[in-house]
Design an enzyme around this catalytic site. Structure first.
Site, PDB file in Angstrom:
ATOM      1  N   ALA A 400       0.837  -1.202   0.000  1.00  0.00           N
ATOM      2  CA  ALA A 400       0.000   0.000   0.000  1.00  0.00           C
ATOM      3  C   ALA A 400       0.869   1.248   0.000  1.00  0.00           C
ATOM      4  O   ALA A 400       1.830   1.352   0.760  1.00  0.00           O
ATOM      5  CB  ALA A 400      -0.932   0.015   1.220  1.00  0.00           C
ATOM      6  N   CYS A 401       0.530   2.174  -0.889  1.00  0.00           N
ATOM      7  CA  CYS A 401       1.159   3.490  -0.885  1.00  0.00           C
ATOM      8  C   CYS A 401       0.061   4.535  -0.950  1.00  0.00           C
ATOM      9  O   CYS A 401      -1.129   4.200  -0.947  1.00  0.00           O
ATOM     10  CB  CYS A 401       2.153   3.655  -2.027  1.00  0.00           C
ATOM     11  SG  CYS A 401       1.415   3.724  -3.673  1.00  0.00           S
ATOM     12  N   ASP A 402       0.425   5.779  -1.010  1.00  0.00           N
ATOM     13  CA  ASP A 402      -0.569   6.844  -0.929  1.00  0.00           C
ATOM     14  C   ASP A 402      -1.595   6.755  -2.047  1.00  0.00           C
ATOM     15  O   ASP A 402      -2.793   6.865  -1.818  1.00  0.00           O
ATOM     16  CB  ASP A 402       0.127   8.209  -0.959  1.00  0.00           C
ATOM     17  CG  ASP A 402      -0.830   9.346  -0.676  1.00  0.00           C
ATOM     18  OD1 ASP A 402      -1.564   9.251   0.317  1.00  0.00           O
ATOM     19  OD2 ASP A 402      -0.849  10.316  -1.442  1.00  0.00           O
ATOM     20  N   VAL A 433      -3.427   3.198   0.290  1.00  0.00           N
ATOM     21  CA  VAL A 433      -3.459   2.900   1.715  1.00  0.00           C
ATOM     22  C   VAL A 433      -4.861   3.069   2.291  1.00  0.00           C
ATOM     23  O   VAL A 433      -5.205   2.452   3.304  1.00  0.00           O
ATOM     24  CB  VAL A 433      -2.438   3.791   2.468  1.00  0.00           C
ATOM     25  CG1 VAL A 433      -2.917   5.231   2.526  1.00  0.00           C
ATOM     26  CG2 VAL A 433      -2.156   3.248   3.865  1.00  0.00           C
TER      27      VAL A 433
END
Length: 483
Positions: A400-402, A433
């Site tokens: 998960a990233c922004d 995320v």
């Protein structure tokens, strides 16, 4: 052994950072899914306006309706969907139309306000009538509730919100014009560059800068604002400095990071290199200021948002006759950033431990939220405390990233290949995320986003890493799952 992070969002600085990231994610979340539409508008603008590559009055008529109607409606629709699914999205589109017609400028800001707000109103109505509708009347109530409430809010937006947001937008544009006229715009990078390293880059660029820049591009045919956050020069300079003067894993991984950052446009790849030696943010700031000053001096500008921030995207979004000014700003930013970063790397304390990404990643674990229970001395096999659990059976791993499109996709690809080579049959995917799948067993995030990931998926095991491209925790996790 890669164990769960058992931390909770902090009440202090970490908690404030998480709240800012969440707010920024809400803003950018309305724009980023629609970046393709912004790019389409930018390309049509670059080609067919009177000063474009292929001036065409007939095809150029697409430019104005797209920016005034299509783009705000997409933003409003997406904002509504984030709050209350399809019903929220449809309601938001209706109300967004009110602010569009109530103004003579592109209503990006208005769409960001009324989209989520109108979806929240219909969500509250649905909660109010839940379980109280007689059988057979569900469709009638569902349709008429959107029609009546959406129509009423559209009228209010047309009469009240549109003029107010117009005044706010004009005030913001005047502020930007003042900074440009006073030759102060480069100083904005003193705020932008540290913000990027805290993973606010998408919020800054797509949530704040892009809407204002698009309005300016409509008026004058291009905007330098598109280049404030997306300039790949500062990050390129830092990575080149690590390539030449770095040590250990940082030096070894820098060449690959250069390609991913400069050509692929994934700026998140260089953030860990700054986080493990925070003083290097000065190099990013210096490069950003120098690049923007050069853009301003040469009259550079883009016709649309270069997303991702790749040099290829810069070439596509550069108007006719603007390549030399564009390249000048990127090169100057890279050179200044490289010189400052090289000086800091050569003169600062450079122990192998400090300059190794793996060691830096371990150090970053210490950034735990206030109030979290310490489990550092607990056995690796022991269940984690309140922040998560140590999963014994793992079927899905989520990076998960922004935004869920850049660094997380890269990390998922790296781990997926390692899993396949080792014969481990575990699904590895990537996501934003804020949109972690409900069936995720392990969630892997960059350390500054772990608090948000825990808040969104508290029942998963959470692993913090510092470098999506190369982390020793990948091999640890593969070995653990093989067993």
């Amino acid at each position: 052994m890669a164990t769960a992070q058992s931390k909770q969002p902090s009440a202090g600085t970490g908690g404030a950072r998480v709240k800012v990231q969440q707010f920024g994610r809400a803003l950018s979340g309305m724009v980023m899914p629609n970046i393709g539409a912004f790019i389409a508008w930018g390309l049509i603008t670059a080609l067919f306006i009177p000063t474009g590559w292929i001036p065409n009055e007939y095809l150029g008529q697409l430019v104005d309706p797209m920016i005034k109607y299509l783009l705000p409606l997409l933003i409003g629709y997406t904002g509504g969907q984030m709050i209350h699914g399809k019903r929220g999205a449809v309601t938001a589109a209706i109300v967004t139309m009110g602010v569009i017609v109530g103004s003579d400028i592109p209503m990006f800001l208005g769409a960001m306000i009324v989209g989520p707000l109108s979806a929240w109103v219909i969500k509250q109505f649905d909660k109010l009538v839940e379980g109280k509708i007689k059988s057979g009347f569900e469709m009638l109530v569902n349709n008429f509730s959107i029609g009546i409430l959406g129509g009423a809010m559209a009228l209010g937006a047309y009469a009240g919100v549109g003029p107010v947001v117009t005044a706010i937008s004009k005030a913001l544009s005047s502020g930007v014009d003042f900074l440009v006229d006073a030759k102060l715009l480069p100083l904005v990078n003193l705020i932008i560059e540290p913000g990027k390293v805290l993973f606010l880059n998408n919020a800054i660029n797509h949530g704040v800068i892009t809407p204002i820049a698009a309005e300016e591009a409509l008026r004058v045919g291009k905007s330098m604002l598109f280049m404030l956050e997306s300039n790949p020069g500062p990050g390129l300079g830092i990575l080149l400095a690590y390539w030449i003067f770095g040590r250990g894993m940082a030096k070894q991984s820098a060449p690959g990071a250069v390609v991913i950052h400069f050509l692929g446009g994934i700026h998140e790849i260089y953030f860990p290199y700054i986080l493990m030696k925070p003083i290097l943010v000065l190099a990013a700031m210096a490069g950003g200021v120098a690049g923007t000053f050069t853009f301003q001096l040469t009259g550079a500008g883009l016709v649309g948002s270069p997303s991702p921030g790749s040099i290829f995207a810069y070439f596509l979004m550069t108007p006719k006759g603007g390549y030399i000014p564009m390249l000048s700003g990127v090169i100057v930013a890279a050179v200044v950033s490289f010189l400052v970063a090289s000086l800091l790397l050569k003169t600062g304390k450079q122990t192998d431990e400090e300059m190794d990404l793996a060691e830096a990643s371990a150090k970053m674990k210490e950034m735990k939220a206030a109030g979290a229970k310490s489990d550092a001395a607990a056995p690796a096999a022991a269940p984690a405390a309140a922040g998560g659990v140590k999963k014994q059976v793992v079927n899905k791993i989520v990076f998960a990233c922004d935004a869920g499109m850049g660094s997380s996709a890269m990390g998922a690809s790296v781990l997926r290949k390692k899993m396949q080579d080792a014969g481990v049959k575990v699904t590895v995917v990537n996501s934003a995320v804020s949109e972690i799948p409900s069936d995720a067993d392990i969630v892997i995030t960059q350390k500054t986003l772990t608090d948000r990931a825990i808040a969104n998926k508290p029942d998963a095991e959470h692993i913090s890493i510092d470098n999506f491209l190369k982390s020793p925790k990948y091999d640890e996790l593969v070995e653990r799952l093989k067993g």
